[in-house]
Design an enzyme around this catalytic site. Structure first.
Site, PDB file in Angstrom:
ATOM      1  N   ARG A  93       0.862  -1.177   0.000  1.00  0.00           N
ATOM      2  CA  ARG A  93       0.000   0.000   0.000  1.00  0.00           C
ATOM      3  C   ARG A  93       0.899   1.228   0.000  1.00  0.00           C
ATOM      4  NH1 ARG A  93      -2.335   0.722   5.336  1.00  0.00           N
ATOM      5  NH2 ARG A  93      -1.011   2.566   5.446  1.00  0.00           N
ATOM      6  N   HIS A 117      -3.736   4.521   4.524  1.00  0.00           N
ATOM      7  CA  HIS A 117      -4.802   3.517   4.628  1.00  0.00           C
ATOM      8  C   HIS A 117      -6.111   4.127   4.126  1.00  0.00           C
ATOM      9  CE1 HIS A 117      -7.670   0.654   6.064  1.00  0.00           C
ATOM     10  NE2 HIS A 117      -8.260   1.612   6.757  1.00  0.00           N
ATOM     11  N   TYR A 147       3.495   5.051  11.909  1.00  0.00           N
ATOM     12  CA  TYR A 147       3.817   3.631  12.118  1.00  0.00           C
ATOM     13  C   TYR A 147       4.774   3.026  11.100  1.00  0.00           C
ATOM     14  CZ  TYR A 147      -0.120   3.344   8.806  1.00  0.00           C
ATOM     15  OH  TYR A 147      -0.956   3.516   7.730  1.00  0.00           O
TER      16      TYR A 147
HETATM   17  C1  LIG Z   1     -15.009  -6.329  10.919  1.00  0.00           C
HETATM   18  C2  LIG Z   1     -14.217  -5.080  10.842  1.00  0.00           C
HETATM   19  N1  LIG Z   1     -13.310  -4.788  11.806  1.00  0.00           N
HETATM   20  C3  LIG Z   1     -12.591  -3.647  11.762  1.00  0.00           C
HETATM   21  C4  LIG Z   1     -12.759  -2.748  10.730  1.00  0.00           C
HETATM   22  C5  LIG Z   1     -11.957  -1.439  10.696  1.00  0.00           C
HETATM   23  N2  LIG Z   1     -10.961  -1.509   9.592  1.00  0.00           N
HETATM   24  C6  LIG Z   1     -11.215  -0.977   8.389  1.00  0.00           C
HETATM   25  S1  LIG Z   1      -9.971  -1.288   7.302  1.00  0.00           S
HETATM   26  C7  LIG Z   1      -9.090  -2.157   8.442  1.00  0.00           C
HETATM   27  C8  LIG Z   1      -7.784  -2.785   8.059  1.00  0.00           C
HETATM   28  C9  LIG Z   1      -7.970  -3.753   6.921  1.00  0.00           C
HETATM   29  O1  LIG Z   1      -6.722  -4.272   6.562  1.00  0.00           O
HETATM   30  P1  LIG Z   1      -6.607  -5.280   5.340  1.00  0.00           P
HETATM   31  O2  LIG Z   1      -7.608  -6.383   5.508  1.00  0.00           O
HETATM   32  O3  LIG Z   1      -5.174  -5.675   5.212  1.00  0.00           O
HETATM   33  O4  LIG Z   1      -7.053  -4.456   4.058  1.00  0.00           O
HETATM   34  P2  LIG Z   1      -6.336  -3.129   3.506  1.00  0.00           P
HETATM   35  O5  LIG Z   1      -6.982  -1.961   4.205  1.00  0.00           O
HETATM   36  O6  LIG Z   1      -4.882  -3.230   3.795  1.00  0.00           O
HETATM   37  O7  LIG Z   1      -6.634  -3.114   2.048  1.00  0.00           O
HETATM   38  C10 LIG Z   1      -9.766  -2.180   9.673  1.00  0.00           C
HETATM   39  C11 LIG Z   1      -9.262  -2.821  10.901  1.00  0.00           C
HETATM   40  C12 LIG Z   1     -13.719  -3.075   9.733  1.00  0.00           C
HETATM   41  N3  LIG Z   1     -13.959  -2.241   8.706  1.00  0.00           N
HETATM   42  N4  LIG Z   1     -14.412  -4.230   9.809  1.00  0.00           N
END
Ligand SMILES: Cc1ncc(C[n+]2csc(CCOP(=O)(O)OP(=O)(O)O)c2C)c(N)n1
Ligand SMILES: Cc1ncc(C[n+]2csc(CCOP(=O)(O)OP(=O)(O)O)c2C)c(N)n1
Ligand SMILES: [Mg+2]
Ligand SMILES: [Mg+2]
Lengths: 327, 387, 327, 387
Positions: D279, D283, D292
């Site tokens: 990425r 985020h 971080y």
């Molecule tokens: C069930 C749930 N828990 C927490 C969140 C909050 N949240 C949104 S994005 C994220 C991180 C997601 O990381 P990843 O799966 O690696 O996808 P990326 O954002 O890196 O594409 C979190 C914890 C959420 N949207 N849904």
């Protein structure tokens, strides 16, 4: 006394409780190096280290389940669910272990832990980030549910929740996080969980709300007093479960009228329960039907229209006037 | 075991490096897991693998398995006579049960699922209490004061993240104890168990996962439960060192579980153990296996009976005689009957207790409900016990 | 007309709906070769084969999530959760996908599926097998919640639920499963979801219940009529969401008194919502406080004492007499 | 890919048999998974692996990646200027995005997570709609009439079991279509995803799981997320054939995803693909990576930029000139700007819509609430649209 936002006040509460008790730890998604997506846990990692402040994998059921286990072993976890809508992923753990373990172990393993989570709308968040489903937890035996409305009671209630020998679901009104500052004394404070607060005495009508809805409610109060010459008594519930039925009943026995405001869906919401209790304990004193100003039984809308969905001063005034007009 | 370690995931760097340079199709080796059996079905031991266990300890293990079976048969019998609630027998799983708790000390923790009364007895749960538990009395769930066990879990898989949390608590308190948690082949499908495996791996939690693969989740055979031939494959997928064990071989169970506990105490984190066994009886007394499996399968497994197999070994080792077998059997039977006696004495339900232990102190709204409830009981002539 | 138990009636409903529509499939734990642990799906595998009747892995979130996907692709799953307490494991899927997909896809992907699950106490079951938490679903926008009380309405409501273009949570009162037989016509029947039924007209007081609680309620009615000379109007709610507010209001406007009975926990339960609606729509007609005879805010007790926990004829009569005495 | 199959779990019988006879410690081979890269970071291709894709198709892929980046940059820009809601950029993940949807037909289904606007555009979602979506308008979520896509999922992992269900529906209807579902490295920790992998394996569902490993879940690096060195290990643990792919290599993504889709269409069931990418941006626009991770890490990944790498390859292949690069860039920019125009025209919120699409027909209690709500709007001077 320093003027703090609710985020700062919650952060202070965590510092003070962690200072006071080595058993208190903070866990959740992005709570450590990132200090939480809302910065409520900011700086804790630096001060208390990875043992007591740690990030978890992205798994709510795992977060809550392991927190229960840690509490069984004598740790006192403050577990964060990043947004309250995602507590659904941990519903099984909350209902089957958090709420029950003291009882099913016949008092051997009380679960002294706090689940902190931001709830509610009003910050233009994406889908699934604005729920208020506190009624799920109020309907679940074995849980305490606390919702602060301002920086000072947020700090005092969070410290009380951490001390509490039973599990506390701690809903943080994210629209209040940075909305205003308030004097918060340096030294630790505790507020008793289970007690509501009469924030404005009055004789004409009892207005009840909690969390984020205290702000539109108090806006409405100013108008009601100035322009509609109504003298309302205002109660901040603070503790959803247990509920301070006594204070509510006492007030309504005096005023005979009542309006209840919350953000969550209407059906089987907190207002319904309050109405049921007032019906049981203040029936003869009721002059008018109790009105609910709540979220509707629809999904929380996308943010371009959320302000229309949320109860606002206008809709609260409307309800109060209608209730006052009734006889 | 030949090498005293359980590990399956080969070191990362070896292959990771390769795949990151230049354009290539390299391969990532997923590693191997051991599949352990020490006693074969005729009680013959593999000398290289035979653990070094003193004779009296071997007899203690044997007695534990026999006691488990005696209680099993008795409770089934009581249930059929209407003296016991719905009950989940563990017939055929005695080696899996006793083998997993054998290495635990009183400082270690045990978090069982419901089909675990054998292991629970070994850990110190009195027989009368287990009977109270299955017959629907509150007292049954209370872990004895000096026993670090969780009440058994009826909600499949939900106890597993909690068990990992206890292990994380041990790390937090810098204690060198271990958590042993068991669950079934079906439970492995629950997301909660997957999340628990991941947490254990991430935090190197001192926890041993025992997946008691007894072939069925009620009527659902393992083939319909999972896409893998061997459930043991699940562990390495989460980075948890894993081993497959013949769950009807007490020696294999004891050595695998001992190694896993030692690794955990050394700070090397979790282990996942697939214990391959078979549910010789009904799922619960409410179940009728004839509907979904044929007797032939069951009979085939009788040849693999863990107790028979262990007896053959002990006899060949000269540790056990036919007289001993009879004597120990009788002793265990007496112990079970004594347990039943005290169960019968203790089994008086106290309806006033349903409001107890909800919170450390009862909130007003509950007091109000309790008062209303006590009135209801009073109208039925059930007066409040002086408490 | 054949006399059927509720289990047989539900089984008949599944046969008839599967016969009528190839899209209808039955899935869940032990529903195929075992015919369900309560035998509600008995024989379906033999008749319709593995394509339409299949066992699932032991994973409720997976069962409900995949059922949603199948419905998106035009299949109409009837998914079984073996006991309603284990629906907590699928709470995320129910709240985030089942209830929302029609809305969040802007009507492109309606979720036409049924979640069948046995609920409630009274059969000496082990821990976690006796919950009634229908209020969780009533508080969740986007769901329909239906609870039959006898063989005939069970058959008619299940067929209606399967036809319904929206998701239906279908709670089956397991204590009624084999409790009695009733005439159930051979040919398919449908009852409209959303309508309550006045099962006994009366003038003195409105008695409301649903599901398993209809039996103690009707016992109480006999006594009330014979020995206490009360003439109650009895309403079987049948549909918890949507709720037939109109029928309830109409009745209470006539009687002025009301007692509501349910098995689930009291706080934020269905009775609280009914009281809130009656307060809003029948306030002037209320002569006495509406009484709740419900489960308590404790965990469902182990089975040796469950009969004391459950509302029974005595406690219902007590509440009715108290309500009648009030003025 | 050299062998046109993705498989990792070796045949069971081989080892299972072994371990079942006599007393033994046999080994179960967990197998190997491929780690695929076709274009290296300098755009040099591995000829043996080079997929056979026509030039115009290569250019279509290139254009898709460029368009994705243009939209990304523009939306970030709009957000910074207060013209767009919180937004999750996909900078650096363009090859992963376009490569996964390239093999799909219009009959196939796609179920994305939120960081997928590149793939969504490829599938036929108009730019203005994606802008509406991120700016908090209902219309944004509605899949275009002719597009078999699910609205993107914001609840991590919750869409994955649903995607498997769609694939089970294909089997039910005996259609030979495929479902492509993507999620992040963090999402892989959710129990829902584990359950979905298991269901897919058990029912041989025609679904391809794309785990976009971009190194982070918000601030949480992959090391804290999982106990395995490579997330690809997760798949075989569930019996799902798996492959690790360089997610910044469009050729590798296209060939791995194509093979997976073919296998699914042949009835061979699911595939799990770990796409290793990074990425490059925040985020979401609410996030500050400086807290971080350090820039050095980010800069290092710039060398692996998927677009730059593909350009080098296309130029060396003589398919692309510098002029083309400028022209295509401009075209894409214009397309994005045109999308923004129509977004601006369409972006009028309709507060009356919040009661729409709750049920096929609105129950009375909702009508009542809607009436009350419309009155509230009326008091604000918002009159009801004639509908
Ligand atoms: C069930 C749930 N828990 C927490 C969140 C909050 N949240 C949104 S994005 C994220 C991180 C997601 O990381 P990843 O799966 O690696 O996808 P990326 O954002 O890196 O594409 C979190 C914890 C959420 N949207 N849904
Ligand atoms: C979450 C949950 N879902 C369903 C059930 C109902 N149930 C009880 S036992 C069982 C099968 C368990 O099989 P397995 O995990 O293999 O353990 P075993 O009974 O074979 O020891 C099921 C489905 C339950 N108790 N909990
Ligand atoms: Mg099993
Ligand atoms: Mg990521």
């Amino acid at each position: 006394m320093p003027q703090l936002t609710m985020v700062e006040a919650l952060n202070l509460a965590l510092y003070q409780s962690m200072d006071a008790d080595d058993r208190v730890c903070v866990m959740g998604q992005d709570v450590a190096i990132n200090g939480g997506v809302f910065r409520v846990t900011k700086g804790l990692l630096d001060k208390y280290g990875e043992r007591r402040v740690f990030d978890t994998p992205l798994a709510e059921c795992g977060i809550i389940g392991t927190a229960v286990g840690m509490s069984v072993y004598g740790v006192r976890p403050v577990a964060e669910i990043q947004f309250s809508g995602f507590a659904m992923q941990a519903f099984d753990q909350i209902e089957q272990n958090v709420a029950r373990l003291r009882n099913r172990s016949r008092n051997k393993y009380p679960v002294s832990m706090v689940i902190r989570t931001p709830y509610g709308g009003g910050i233009r968040a994406v889908e699934h980030h604005s729920e208020s489903r506190e009624a799920y937890w109020a309907h679940t035996p074995g849980l305490k549910v606390v919702i602060p409305s301002g920086p000072r009671n947020a700090r005092a209630l969070l410290q009380a929740a951490i001390d509490d020998p039973d599990p506390v679901i701690f809903y943080e009104p994210k629209s209040v996080y940075r909305a205003f500052r308030e004097d918060v004394p340096d030294e630790s404070e505790r507020m008793e969980i289970g007690k509501a607060q009469v924030v404005r005495p009055g004789d004409d009508i009892t207005m009840i709300a909690y969390g984020a809805m205290m702000r539109p409610l108090l806006e409405a109060v100013d108008d009601l007093v100035d322009m509609h010459d109504v003298n309302p008594e205002v109660i901040d519930l603070l503790s959803i479960a247990p509920m301070d039925t006594e204070s509510l009943v006492e007030s309504v026995r005096k005023t005979g009228r009542c309006v209840i405001v919350h953000e969550g869906p209407k059906t089987c919401g907190i207002a319904a329960e309050i109405i049921a209790r007032l019906n049981e304990h203040a029936f003869e004193h009721l002059i008018a039907p109790i009105r609910r100003v709540t979220g509707f039984d629809v999904h929380f809308p996308y943010f371009q229209v959320e302000q229309h969905y949320l109860p606002d001063g206008d809709s609260i005034i409307e309800a109060v006037n209608a209730t006052m007009a009734f006889d | 075991m030949p090498s005293q370690t359980i590990d399956s995931t080969p070191d990362a760097t070896s292959d990771a490096g390769g795949s990151r340079q230049g354009a290539s199709v390299s391969e990532i080796n997923l590693g191997v897991v051991k599949d352990l059996r020490i006693l074969n079905e005729d009680g013959q031991v593999n000398a290289d693998l035979e653990p070094n266990i003193a004779d009296d300890e071997l007899l203690r293990l044997y007695r534990g398995m026999v006691l488990t079976r005696k209680l099993d048969v008795r409770m089934l019998n009581m249930q059929r006579q209407g003296q016991m609630g719905t009950f989940a027998p563990g017939l055929g799983q005695e080696a899996t049960q006793i083998g997993q708790v054998y290495p635990l000390t009183s400082k270690d923790w045990f978090s069982p699922s419901y089909r675990s009364f054998g292991a629970q007895m070994w850990r110190g749960w009195p027989i009368d209490q287990l009977m109270l538990l299955w017959d629907g009395y509150f007292e049954g769930f209370a872990p004895p004061a000096d026993v670090n066990d969780m009440p058994f879990s009826i909600v499949i898989g939900s106890h597993v993240p909690v068990a990992v949390g206890i292990a994380m608590g041990m790390n937090y308190q810098q204690d060198k104890n271990v958590v042993m948690v068991n669950f079934g082949d079906g439970a492995l499908s629950e997301g909660a168990v997957a999340e628990a495996l991941n947490f254990a791996a991430v935090y190197k939690a001192p926890v041993v996962f025992i997946c008691e693969n007894n072939g069925y989740a009620i009527s659902t055979p393992i083939e319909k439960q999972s896409g893998v031939d061997h459930l043991v494959r699940r562990g390495p997928g989460f980075g948890v060192p894993s081993v497959r064990v013949d769950g009807n071989d007490i020696l294999a169970m004891v050595s695998a579980c001992s190694v896993a506990c030692e690794q955990a105490r050394r700070g090397e984190g979790p282990t996942f153990i697939e214990a391959v066994t078979y549910r010789m009886s009904v799922h619960t007394t409410a179940d009728d296996p004839k509907v979904y499996r044929d007797d032939a399968e069951q009979t085939a497994w009788e040849q693999k009976d863990p107790i028979r197999r262990f007896e053959l070994y002990l006899k060949s080792r000269g540790v056990l005689t036919d007289d001993d077998i009879t004597r120990i059997g009788d002793e265990c039977e007496q112990e079970v009957l004594a347990g039943r006696e005290s169960f019968r004495e203790r089994s008086t339900a106290n309806p006033h207790e349903i409001f107890a232990y909800m919170f450390e102190s009862m909130p007003p709204e509950l007091r109000e409900q309790q008062a209303e409830y006590f009135e209801r009981l009073a109208r039925k002539g059930l007066s409040e016990p002086n408490q």
